[in-house]
Design a protein around this motif. Sequence first.
Motif, PDB file in Angstrom:
ATOM      1  N   MET A   1       4.236   5.352  -8.070  1.00 45.10           N
ATOM      2  CA  MET A   1       2.800   5.310  -7.903  1.00 45.10           C
ATOM      3  C   MET A   1       2.455   4.278  -6.834  1.00 45.10           C
ATOM      4  O   MET A   1       3.032   3.193  -6.812  1.00 45.10           O
ATOM      5  CB  MET A   1       2.131   4.932  -9.223  1.00 45.10           C
ATOM      6  CG  MET A   1       0.620   4.821  -9.102  1.00 45.10           C
ATOM      7  SD  MET A   1      -0.207   4.349 -10.634  1.00 45.10           S
ATOM      8  CE  MET A   1       0.082   2.606 -10.662  1.00 45.10           C
ATOM      9  N   ILE A   2       1.536   4.625  -5.983  1.00 43.62           N
ATOM     10  CA  ILE A   2       1.047   3.723  -4.945  1.00 43.62           C
ATOM     11  C   ILE A   2      -0.427   3.470  -5.223  1.00 43.62           C
ATOM     12  O   ILE A   2      -1.188   4.403  -5.471  1.00 43.62           O
ATOM     13  CB  ILE A   2       1.209   4.339  -3.540  1.00 43.62           C
ATOM     14  CG1 ILE A   2       2.668   4.723  -3.284  1.00 43.62           C
ATOM     15  CG2 ILE A   2       0.672   3.385  -2.474  1.00 43.62           C
ATOM     16  CD1 ILE A   2       3.663   3.603  -3.397  1.00 43.62           C
ATOM     17  N   ARG A   3      -0.801   2.212  -5.191  1.00 47.31           N
ATOM     18  CA  ARG A   3      -2.212   1.880  -5.380  1.00 47.31           C
ATOM     19  C   ARG A   3      -2.648   0.873  -4.324  1.00 47.31           C
ATOM     20  O   ARG A   3      -1.827   0.132  -3.775  1.00 47.31           O
ATOM     21  CB  ARG A   3      -2.467   1.341  -6.781  1.00 47.31           C
ATOM     22  CG  ARG A   3      -1.769   0.043  -7.090  1.00 47.31           C
ATOM     23  CD  ARG A   3      -2.190  -0.489  -8.472  1.00 47.31           C
ATOM     24  NE  ARG A   3      -1.455  -1.668  -8.846  1.00 47.31           N
ATOM     25  CZ  ARG A   3      -1.668  -2.901  -8.380  1.00 47.31           C
ATOM     26  NH1 ARG A   3      -2.619  -3.104  -7.480  1.00 47.31           N
ATOM     27  NH2 ARG A   3      -0.936  -3.924  -8.790  1.00 47.31           N
ATOM     28  N   THR A   4      -3.943   0.858  -4.061  1.00 43.95           N
ATOM     29  CA  THR A   4      -4.514  -0.123  -3.145  1.00 43.95           C
ATOM     30  C   THR A   4      -4.458  -1.490  -3.805  1.00 43.95           C
ATOM     31  O   THR A   4      -4.758  -1.633  -4.994  1.00 43.95           O
ATOM     32  CB  THR A   4      -5.972   0.262  -2.809  1.00 43.95           C
ATOM     33  OG1 THR A   4      -5.968   1.575  -2.231  1.00 43.95           O
ATOM     34  CG2 THR A   4      -6.594  -0.728  -1.846  1.00 43.95           C
ATOM     35  N   ALA A   5      -4.067  -2.485  -3.033  1.00 47.07           N
ATOM     36  CA  ALA A   5      -3.996  -3.851  -3.560  1.00 47.07           C
ATOM     37  C   ALA A   5      -5.395  -4.358  -3.892  1.00 47.07           C
ATOM     38  O   ALA A   5      -6.387  -3.951  -3.295  1.00 47.07           O
ATOM     39  CB  ALA A   5      -3.334  -4.768  -2.548  1.00 47.07           C
ATOM     40  N   THR A   6      -5.445  -5.271  -4.847  1.00 47.38           N
ATOM     41  CA  THR A   6      -6.682  -5.938  -5.243  1.00 47.38           C
ATOM     42  C   THR A   6      -6.489  -7.444  -5.073  1.00 47.38           C
ATOM     43  O   THR A   6      -5.356  -7.916  -4.921  1.00 47.38           O
ATOM     44  CB  THR A   6      -7.023  -5.642  -6.713  1.00 47.38           C
ATOM     45  OG1 THR A   6      -6.053  -6.299  -7.546  1.00 47.38           O
ATOM     46  CG2 THR A   6      -7.054  -4.147  -6.996  1.00 47.38           C
ATOM     47  N   PRO A   7      -7.572  -8.206  -5.136  1.00 50.76           N
ATOM     48  CA  PRO A   7      -7.425  -9.667  -5.041  1.00 50.76           C
ATOM     49  C   PRO A   7      -6.477 -10.245  -6.092  1.00 50.76           C
ATOM     50  O   PRO A   7      -5.791 -11.237  -5.817  1.00 50.76           O
ATOM     51  CB  PRO A   7      -8.858 -10.181  -5.227  1.00 50.76           C
ATOM     52  CG  PRO A   7      -9.713  -9.074  -4.693  1.00 50.76           C
ATOM     53  CD  PRO A   7      -9.001  -7.808  -5.117  1.00 50.76           C
ATOM     54  N   ASP A   8      -6.385  -9.626  -7.247  1.00 53.34           N
ATOM     55  CA  ASP A   8      -5.459 -10.106  -8.279  1.00 53.34           C
ATOM     56  C   ASP A   8      -3.993  -9.971  -7.859  1.00 53.34           C
ATOM     57  O   ASP A   8      -3.115 -10.590  -8.475  1.00 53.34           O
ATOM     58  CB  ASP A   8      -5.677  -9.346  -9.595  1.00 53.34           C
ATOM     59  CG  ASP A   8      -6.994  -9.700 -10.266  1.00 53.34           C
ATOM     60  OD1 ASP A   8      -7.564 -10.765  -9.943  1.00 53.34           O
ATOM     61  OD2 ASP A   8      -7.449  -8.899 -11.096  1.00 53.34           O
ATOM     62  N   PRO A  61       5.270  -3.678 -10.589  1.00 50.53           N
ATOM     63  CA  PRO A  61       5.223  -3.602  -9.125  1.00 50.53           C
ATOM     64  C   PRO A  61       6.615  -3.845  -8.538  1.00 50.53           C
ATOM     65  O   PRO A  61       7.315  -4.777  -8.951  1.00 50.53           O
ATOM     66  CB  PRO A  61       4.267  -4.725  -8.728  1.00 50.53           C
ATOM     67  CG  PRO A  61       3.455  -4.991  -9.958  1.00 50.53           C
ATOM     68  CD  PRO A  61       4.382  -4.720 -11.108  1.00 50.53           C
ATOM     69  N   VAL A  62       7.004  -2.997  -7.580  1.00 54.19           N
ATOM     70  CA  VAL A  62       8.347  -3.104  -7.005  1.00 54.19           C
ATOM     71  C   VAL A  62       8.338  -3.214  -5.481  1.00 54.19           C
ATOM     72  O   VAL A  62       9.398  -3.392  -4.875  1.00 54.19           O
ATOM     73  CB  VAL A  62       9.228  -1.920  -7.430  1.00 54.19           C
ATOM     74  CG1 VAL A  62       9.483  -1.943  -8.928  1.00 54.19           C
ATOM     75  CG2 VAL A  62       8.632  -0.595  -6.992  1.00 54.19           C
ATOM     76  N   GLY A  63       7.172  -3.107  -4.853  1.00 54.70           N
ATOM     77  CA  GLY A  63       7.124  -3.189  -3.405  1.00 54.70           C
ATOM     78  C   GLY A  63       5.705  -3.208  -2.892  1.00 54.70           C
ATOM     79  O   GLY A  63       4.749  -3.121  -3.667  1.00 54.70           O
ATOM     80  N   PHE A  64       5.599  -3.328  -1.570  1.00 52.46           N
ATOM     81  CA  PHE A  64       4.266  -3.387  -0.970  1.00 52.46           C
ATOM     82  C   PHE A  64       4.322  -2.980   0.493  1.00 52.46           C
ATOM     83  O   PHE A  64       5.391  -2.924   1.109  1.00 52.46           O
ATOM     84  CB  PHE A  64       3.688  -4.797  -1.093  1.00 52.46           C
ATOM     85  CG  PHE A  64       4.187  -5.782  -0.063  1.00 52.46           C
ATOM     86  CD1 PHE A  64       3.306  -6.373   0.820  1.00 52.46           C
ATOM     87  CD2 PHE A  64       5.525  -6.116   0.028  1.00 52.46           C
ATOM     88  CE1 PHE A  64       3.761  -7.279   1.775  1.00 52.46           C
ATOM     89  CE2 PHE A  64       5.994  -7.013   0.961  1.00 52.46           C
ATOM     90  CZ  PHE A  64       5.098  -7.598   1.856  1.00 52.46           C
ATOM     91  N   SER A  65       3.152  -2.699   1.030  1.00 51.71           N
ATOM     92  CA  SER A  65       2.977  -2.543   2.471  1.00 51.71           C
ATOM     93  C   SER A  65       1.727  -3.312   2.866  1.00 51.71           C
ATOM     94  O   SER A  65       0.774  -3.402   2.091  1.00 51.71           O
ATOM     95  CB  SER A  65       2.834  -1.064   2.867  1.00 51.71           C
ATOM     96  OG  SER A  65       1.674  -0.504   2.303  1.00 51.71           O
ATOM     97  N   LYS A  98       9.324   5.512   0.630  1.00 54.25           N
ATOM     98  CA  LYS A  98       8.810   6.773   1.172  1.00 54.25           C
ATOM     99  C   LYS A  98       7.379   7.012   0.699  1.00 54.25           C
ATOM    100  O   LYS A  98       6.533   7.475   1.472  1.00 54.25           O
ATOM    101  CB  LYS A  98       9.711   7.932   0.759  1.00 54.25           C
ATOM    102  CG  LYS A  98       9.334   9.233   1.411  1.00 54.25           C
ATOM    103  CD  LYS A  98      10.353  10.317   1.125  1.00 54.25           C
ATOM    104  CE  LYS A  98      10.023  11.576   1.903  1.00 54.25           C
ATOM    105  NZ  LYS A  98      11.035  12.619   1.681  1.00 54.25           N
ATOM    106  N   ALA A  99       7.086   6.681  -0.542  1.00 52.75           N
ATOM    107  CA  ALA A  99       5.725   6.854  -1.064  1.00 52.75           C
ATOM    108  C   ALA A  99       4.733   5.949  -0.336  1.00 52.75           C
ATOM    109  O   ALA A  99       3.602   6.360  -0.054  1.00 52.75           O
ATOM    110  CB  ALA A  99       5.700   6.594  -2.566  1.00 52.75           C
ATOM    111  N   LEU A 100       5.152   4.719  -0.026  1.00 52.89           N
ATOM    112  CA  LEU A 100       4.278   3.819   0.730  1.00 52.89           C
ATOM    113  C   LEU A 100       4.001   4.394   2.119  1.00 52.89           C
ATOM    114  O   LEU A 100       2.849   4.420   2.569  1.00 52.89           O
ATOM    115  CB  LEU A 100       4.904   2.428   0.835  1.00 52.89           C
ATOM    116  CG  LEU A 100       4.850   1.578  -0.432  1.00 52.89           C
ATOM    117  CD1 LEU A 100       5.842   0.423  -0.355  1.00 52.89           C
ATOM    118  CD2 LEU A 100       3.439   1.063  -0.691  1.00 52.89           C
ATOM    119  N   LEU A 101       5.033   4.873   2.793  1.00 51.88           N
ATOM    120  CA  LEU A 101       4.841   5.474   4.120  1.00 51.88           C
ATOM    121  C   LEU A 101       4.016   6.754   4.041  1.00 51.88           C
ATOM    122  O   LEU A 101       3.175   7.016   4.900  1.00 51.88           O
ATOM    123  CB  LEU A 101       6.187   5.761   4.774  1.00 51.88           C
ATOM    124  CG  LEU A 101       6.880   4.548   5.386  1.00 51.88           C
ATOM    125  CD1 LEU A 101       8.282   4.912   5.844  1.00 51.88           C
ATOM    126  CD2 LEU A 101       6.077   3.975   6.530  1.00 51.88           C
TER     127      LEU A 101
END
Length: 157
Positions: A1-8, A61-65, A98-101
């Motif tokens: 699952m990919i989600r938009t980051a939040t301030p938290d 959470p396991v990664g980020f972009s 791949k999901a992030l890209l």
Amino acid sequence: MIRTATPDDIPLIHTLVRELAEYEKEPQEARATEAQLHEALFGERPAAYAHIAVDDATGVPVGFSVWFLNFSTWRGVHGIYLEDLYVRPEARGGGHGKALLRELARICVERGYERLEWSVLNWNAPSIAFYEAMGARPQDEWTVYRLTDGALTALGS
């Protein structure tokens, strides 16, 4: 699952940036503070955007972009420049990168952006193979130049 980051997510993003710097053998260069990341991502005029990759099974959470908009005078439209993409070693191979890209490509298509670009270290063969397997091609006719620290100060003074 990919989600938009939040301030938290700022402490998480800060940790992942430091992990990426360790992986890239430049931990001393990761000097951004949580406050700086918060301002860049969620301040009055955000300069960058971030997504978080979350393991579907565990919710961890396991990664980020982290990315920002660039602009092509030749194409006349924006594009996305991917500043950082990182997946923790224990989660690699699970489709998170791949999901992030894919999410960034989706944003490009949805908004009419014509380029998704990033840089990769020449020694990082696993990442190069990963990117090329998705159809990305190196732009080896260009060389990246950078001014930092004393050279930047000298030129800008």
